[in-house]
Scaffold this motif. Structure first.
Motif, PDB file in Angstrom:
ATOM      1  N   SER A 182       0.847  -1.195   0.000  1.00  0.00           N
ATOM      2  CA  SER A 182       0.000   0.000   0.000  1.00  0.00           C
ATOM      3  C   SER A 182       0.876   1.236   0.000  1.00  0.00           C
ATOM      4  CB  SER A 182      -0.896   0.049   1.239  1.00  0.00           C
ATOM      5  OG  SER A 182      -1.736  -1.059   1.267  1.00  0.00           O
ATOM      6  N   LYS A 183       0.341   2.306  -0.524  1.00  0.00           N
ATOM      7  CA  LYS A 183       1.031   3.595  -0.451  1.00  0.00           C
ATOM      8  C   LYS A 183      -0.013   4.694  -0.329  1.00  0.00           C
ATOM      9  CE  LYS A 183       4.403   6.553  -0.756  1.00  0.00           C
ATOM     10  NZ  LYS A 183       5.518   6.559   0.192  1.00  0.00           N
ATOM     11  N   THR A 208       3.639   4.352  -9.242  1.00  0.00           N
ATOM     12  CA  THR A 208       3.871   4.336  -7.792  1.00  0.00           C
ATOM     13  C   THR A 208       4.264   2.934  -7.348  1.00  0.00           C
ATOM     14  OG1 THR A 208       2.195   6.045  -7.567  1.00  0.00           O
ATOM     15  CG2 THR A 208       2.848   4.917  -5.576  1.00  0.00           C
ATOM     16  N   THR A 209       3.549   1.923  -7.864  1.00  0.00           N
ATOM     17  CA  THR A 209       3.888   0.548  -7.513  1.00  0.00           C
ATOM     18  C   THR A 209       5.311   0.224  -7.942  1.00  0.00           C
ATOM     19  OG1 THR A 209       1.587  -0.019  -7.884  1.00  0.00           O
ATOM     20  CG2 THR A 209       3.124  -1.837  -7.718  1.00  0.00           C
ATOM     21  N   MET A 210       5.645   0.620  -9.170  1.00  0.00           N
ATOM     22  CA  MET A 210       6.993   0.337  -9.669  1.00  0.00           C
ATOM     23  C   MET A 210       8.052   1.057  -8.845  1.00  0.00           C
ATOM     24  SD  MET A 210       6.578   0.200 -13.728  1.00  0.00           S
ATOM     25  CE  MET A 210       6.343  -1.421 -14.417  1.00  0.00           C
ATOM     26  N   ASN A 211       7.755   2.296  -8.465  1.00  0.00           N
ATOM     27  CA  ASN A 211       8.703   3.038  -7.643  1.00  0.00           C
ATOM     28  C   ASN A 211       8.899   2.390  -6.278  1.00  0.00           C
ATOM     29  OD1 ASN A 211       9.571   5.067  -9.355  1.00  0.00           O
ATOM     30  ND2 ASN A 211       7.819   6.374  -8.929  1.00  0.00           N
ATOM     31  N   MET A 212       7.858   1.740  -5.788  1.00  0.00           N
ATOM     32  CA  MET A 212       8.010   1.042  -4.503  1.00  0.00           C
ATOM     33  C   MET A 212       8.824  -0.229  -4.672  1.00  0.00           C
ATOM     34  SD  MET A 212       4.564   1.443  -2.298  1.00  0.00           S
ATOM     35  CE  MET A 212       3.374   1.147  -3.568  1.00  0.00           C
ATOM     36  N   LEU A 213       8.609  -0.923  -5.800  1.00  0.00           N
ATOM     37  CA  LEU A 213       9.355  -2.162  -6.046  1.00  0.00           C
ATOM     38  C   LEU A 213      10.847  -1.882  -6.156  1.00  0.00           C
ATOM     39  CD1 LEU A 213       7.202  -4.044  -8.702  1.00  0.00           C
ATOM     40  CD2 LEU A 213       7.432  -4.502  -6.286  1.00  0.00           C
ATOM     41  N   THR A 214      11.186  -0.716  -6.707  1.00  0.00           N
ATOM     42  CA  THR A 214      12.602  -0.410  -6.936  1.00  0.00           C
ATOM     43  C   THR A 214      13.222   0.327  -5.767  1.00  0.00           C
ATOM     44  OG1 THR A 214      11.888   1.602  -8.056  1.00  0.00           O
ATOM     45  CG2 THR A 214      12.372  -0.293  -9.427  1.00  0.00           C
ATOM     46  N   GLY A 215      12.418   0.617  -4.743  1.00  0.00           N
ATOM     47  CA  GLY A 215      12.979   1.273  -3.570  1.00  0.00           C
ATOM     48  C   GLY A 215      13.101   2.779  -3.699  1.00  0.00           C
ATOM     49  N   TYR A 216      12.534   3.353  -4.756  1.00  0.00           N
ATOM     50  CA  TYR A 216      12.589   4.818  -4.889  1.00  0.00           C
ATOM     51  C   TYR A 216      11.629   5.462  -3.898  1.00  0.00           C
ATOM     52  CZ  TYR A 216      12.293   9.451  -7.022  1.00  0.00           C
ATOM     53  OH  TYR A 216      12.299  10.800  -7.237  1.00  0.00           O
ATOM     54  N   LEU A 217      10.474   4.829  -3.742  1.00  0.00           N
ATOM     55  CA  LEU A 217       9.518   5.265  -2.724  1.00  0.00           C
ATOM     56  C   LEU A 217       9.399   4.155  -1.692  1.00  0.00           C
ATOM     57  CD1 LEU A 217       6.540   6.669  -4.829  1.00  0.00           C
ATOM     58  CD2 LEU A 217       8.149   7.984  -3.469  1.00  0.00           C
ATOM     59  N   ARG A 269      18.636  12.749   5.744  1.00  0.00           N
ATOM     60  CA  ARG A 269      17.329  12.553   6.376  1.00  0.00           C
ATOM     61  C   ARG A 269      16.210  13.092   5.498  1.00  0.00           C
ATOM     62  NH1 ARG A 269      17.525   8.517   8.464  1.00  0.00           N
ATOM     63  NH2 ARG A 269      15.382   8.881   9.065  1.00  0.00           N
ATOM     64  N   PHE A 270      16.457  14.220   4.837  1.00  0.00           N
ATOM     65  CA  PHE A 270      15.400  14.819   4.011  1.00  0.00           C
ATOM     66  C   PHE A 270      15.143  14.000   2.747  1.00  0.00           C
ATOM     67  CE2 PHE A 270      13.743  18.976   5.442  1.00  0.00           C
ATOM     68  CZ  PHE A 270      14.343  18.986   6.689  1.00  0.00           C
ATOM     69  N   ILE A 271      16.181  13.380   2.194  1.00  0.00           N
ATOM     70  CA  ILE A 271      15.957  12.487   1.044  1.00  0.00           C
ATOM     71  C   ILE A 271      15.108  11.312   1.505  1.00  0.00           C
ATOM     72  CG2 ILE A 271      17.046  10.943  -0.632  1.00  0.00           C
ATOM     73  CD1 ILE A 271      19.502  12.728  -0.539  1.00  0.00           C
ATOM     74  N   GLU A 272      15.485  10.780   2.639  1.00  0.00           N
ATOM     75  CA  GLU A 272      14.757   9.645   3.210  1.00  0.00           C
ATOM     76  C   GLU A 272      13.305  10.036   3.485  1.00  0.00           C
ATOM     77  OE1 GLU A 272      14.957   5.618   4.680  1.00  0.00           O
ATOM     78  OE2 GLU A 272      16.060   6.841   3.293  1.00  0.00           O
ATOM     79  N   ARG A 273      13.111  11.228   4.044  1.00  0.00           N
ATOM     80  CA  ARG A 273      11.768  11.683   4.383  1.00  0.00           C
ATOM     81  C   ARG A 273      10.895  11.798   3.141  1.00  0.00           C
ATOM     82  NH1 ARG A 273       9.833  17.480   6.300  1.00  0.00           N
ATOM     83  NH2 ARG A 273       9.932  17.612   4.048  1.00  0.00           N
ATOM     84  N   ARG A 274      11.517  12.243   2.037  1.00  0.00           N
ATOM     85  CA  ARG A 274      10.755  12.390   0.790  1.00  0.00           C
ATOM     86  C   ARG A 274      10.230  11.036   0.330  1.00  0.00           C
ATOM     87  NH1 ARG A 274      14.496  15.223  -2.079  1.00  0.00           N
ATOM     88  NH2 ARG A 274      15.022  13.568  -3.508  1.00  0.00           N
ATOM     89  N   ARG A 275      11.045  10.005   0.525  1.00  0.00           N
ATOM     90  CA  ARG A 275      10.605   8.667   0.124  1.00  0.00           C
ATOM     91  C   ARG A 275       9.418   8.204   0.957  1.00  0.00           C
ATOM     92  NH1 ARG A 275      14.772   4.779   1.275  1.00  0.00           N
ATOM     93  NH2 ARG A 275      13.464   3.306   0.184  1.00  0.00           N
ATOM     94  N   TRP A 276       9.366   8.657   2.191  1.00  0.00           N
ATOM     95  CA  TRP A 276       8.322   8.165   3.093  1.00  0.00           C
ATOM     96  C   TRP A 276       7.076   9.020   3.084  1.00  0.00           C
ATOM     97  CZ3 TRP A 276       8.359   3.581   5.632  1.00  0.00           C
ATOM     98  CH2 TRP A 276       9.575   2.898   5.633  1.00  0.00           C
ATOM     99  N   SER A 277       7.155  10.190   2.460  1.00  0.00           N
ATOM    100  CA  SER A 277       6.005  11.095   2.526  1.00  0.00           C
ATOM    101  C   SER A 277       4.846  10.547   1.702  1.00  0.00           C
ATOM    102  CB  SER A 277       6.381  12.473   2.031  1.00  0.00           C
ATOM    103  OG  SER A 277       6.656  12.406   0.659  1.00  0.00           O
TER     104      SER A 277
END
Lengths: 324, 239
Positions: A8-9, A42-51, B231-239
């Motif tokens: 989920s995202k 978004t799903t792809m970005n999660m799979l690759t660790g970008y998000l 930390r801010f790069i990391e935070r962007r990923r989690w937002s």
């Protein structure tokens, strides 16, 4: 191999990807289909660790992307929606940079040359990426994903901006790669997914609405086995004959196509094939069949049915309140 | 990290940015040397370093403005962040690349000093190397702080201009807020402000005072801002 479990995202209160689970096996090309904004990228970005994901997990070859990002990323070649190119570098500088970035151990020159000839960019290696056309840039993007020969390829709309000849080349390449890689490919071009992928996942409003092989999808969704026929001969008699066919559920006359030629919509029982029976009975009475086609849904129709919510309702996952 | 550093350095010199930075730095340092020492016949170099502080405050943000912002705009961060590279490696690669270019610029001051000492020796007196080294270490540390602040601000936006202007603003706040301490009647508060002011610490170097306390202060600032960038790069990923 990619395993996705309850991924989920959410962006604030908006749920972009909602509890998606699927598996992509080795040597399989998995198609990601969905309207714009469905959550494919978004799903792809999660799979690759970008998000990062808001919930659930994504495993690449059994490695959790969030727990061991560096380890998982070693197995992934990723082509994002917009190829991540440094415009101020030449193609060969760029590929060398990616080679070093991915800490590749393959013989550098032969490996990069092989990739270049595979995506046909050998003749532009010395050119600065800024000066390349969109088609070439896209292919450099594909090349970048192939560096290091990762076991998993994630390609977000890989044929965007290519001309028809290049599209066919890239599709052939992807098919070839699919033989010994796990490939996930997203697209909103349905014919592409149909041509390339073994299996299709349809996403709409962040939810998984279908996950099946291409054939099964179109087969299952048109389970009532509708036929459209055009037969020359007296309407009433033909209708009566058709209704006598066993397994026939409904016969409906659509219109008179030409003089004395009528078009019928035949609805047989699920799983029944009445085409031969129709032919025999008409032939026996000498009523020529001018056209017969199954009304099996095309992928376009399936897609629309799945993503607009205008669908049987027996698929629980369908988003609520879809526009009709 | 080496891959990112290598690419960043080469990108400074494939675009005019690196050359412009070096040219402006060399130009101003030469001018200040002439005003402070050559024109007046003085061998006191501290004035040059004090003036260079203000040039660097504006010039280094230009060097760092595109480090992170451009990656975001061109979406190349999707490559770097999905590669098997740690965040630490990414930020350090960018930091060290900018630092390398800056170091190339600063080396000119060492060359000036060598010529100065030769000239001073000719006239029979001795060049104050101790003061020079204090200044030199000070300017290198100061540059490191400006670079890490610049990268941090660049990471907050996609727009290079905003990154540059924001970094200049941040530098001014960071370095010159001891100006306001003059207007604060309370002795203790004034002391606290002065002890946090970067310019105050830097000017101690320009007096030729080499104190470990000040070195630690600058190194901590560099570490803090690079850490915040991560930390801010990391935070962007989690937002």
């Amino acid at each position: 191999m990619i395993e996705v479990k309850n991924l989920s995202k959410s962006y604030g209160s908006k749920l972009a990807v909602d509890n998606i689970s699927f598996t992509a096996n080795e040597s399989e090309i998995l198609g990601f289909l969905g309207p714009n904004g469905a959550g494919k990228s978004t799903t792809m970005n999660m799979l690759t660790g970008y998000l990062s994901s808001s919930g659930g997990e994504a495993l690449i070859n059994g490695i959790d992307v969030l727990e061991d990002p560096v380890g998982a990323k070693k197995n992934i070649g990723y082509l994002p929606e917009q190829p991540p190119l440094y415009l101020d570098m030449t193609v060969s500088e760029y590929l060398n940079f990616v080679y070093e970035l991915k800490k590749c151990r393959l013989p550098r020159r032969s490996h990069l040359n092989e990739i270049c000839s595979l995506v046909k960019i050998t003749d532009v290696q010395k050119r600065v990426i800024r000066n390349l056309s969109k088609g070439y840039r896209q292919r450099v993007g594909v090349a970048q994903a192939l560096v290091g020969n990762p076991s998993t390829l994630i390609l977000d709309e890989p044929t965007v901006g290519l001309d028809p000849k290049q599209i066919i080349e890239i599709r052939t390449l992807i098919k070839k790669l699919g033989k010994n890689h796990t490939v996930i490919l997203s697209s909103h071009i349905l014919s592409e997914v149909q041509a390339v992928c073994d299996r299709i996942i349809v996403i709409d409003k962040g939810k998984l609405v279908a996950n099946d092989t291409t054939e099964n999808l179109s087969h299952n969704l048109s389970a009532d086995h509708k036929l459209t026929v055009q037969i020359e001969g007296a309407n009433k008699e033909v209708q009566a004959l058709l209704k006598q066919i066993p397994d026939m559920v409904e016969v409906h006359m659509n219109r008179e196509v030409e003089k004395n030629v009528f078009e019928y919509e035949l609805n047989a029982k699920e799983g029944a094939d009445v085409r031969r029976e129709v032919f025999k009975r008409m032939a026996a009475r000498n009523y020529p069949i001018l056209l017969m086609r199954s009304s099996e849904l095309t992928l376009e129709e399936i897609f629309l049915k799945l993503t607009t919510g205008d669908f049987y309702g027996n698929v629980e996952n369908i988003g609520t309140g879809g526009a009709k | 990290m080496p891959a990112i550093m290598k690419r960043e350095i080469s990108s400074y010199f494939t675009s005019p940015l690196g050359y412009v930075f070096l040219a402006v730095f060399y130009g101003f340092s030469g001018l200040f040397l002439w005003i402070n020492c050559l024109a007046t016949g003085s061998a006191e170099v501290s004035g040059v370093f004090t003036l260079m502080f203000f040039i660097m405050m504006i010039l280094i943000p230009v060097l760092t403005m595109r480090t992170m912002a451009d990656d975001k705009r061109q979406k190349t961060d999707q490559l770097t962040l999905t590669s098997p590279v740690s965040l630490f490696g990414l930020v350090m690669g960018k930091f060290l690349a900018a630092f390398f270019v800056f170091f190339c610029a600063v080396l000119i001051l060492l060359i000036y000093a060598v010529f100065m000492s030769a000239a001073v020796a000719n006239s029979g007196s001795e060049f104050a190397w101790a003061t020079f080294w204090g200044n030199f270490v000070g300017i290198i540390l100061m540059g490191g702080v400006f670079i890490s602040v610049g990268i941090f601000i660049s990471n907050l936006t996609e727009n290079q201009m905003i990154a540059a202007i924001g970094s200049i603003g941040a530098n001014i706040v960071l370095c010159l807020f001891d100006i306001i301490s003059n207007y604060i009647p309370n002795e203790t508060v004034r002391g606290v402000i002065n002890s946090l002011s970067v310019f105050y610490k830097y000017s101690e170097f320009t007096y030729g005072i080499f104190s470990l306390k000040n070195v630690l202060f600058f190194v901590s600032l560099i570490v803090i801002f690079n850490f915040l960038t991560m930390r801010f790069i990391e935070r962007r990923r989690w937002s």
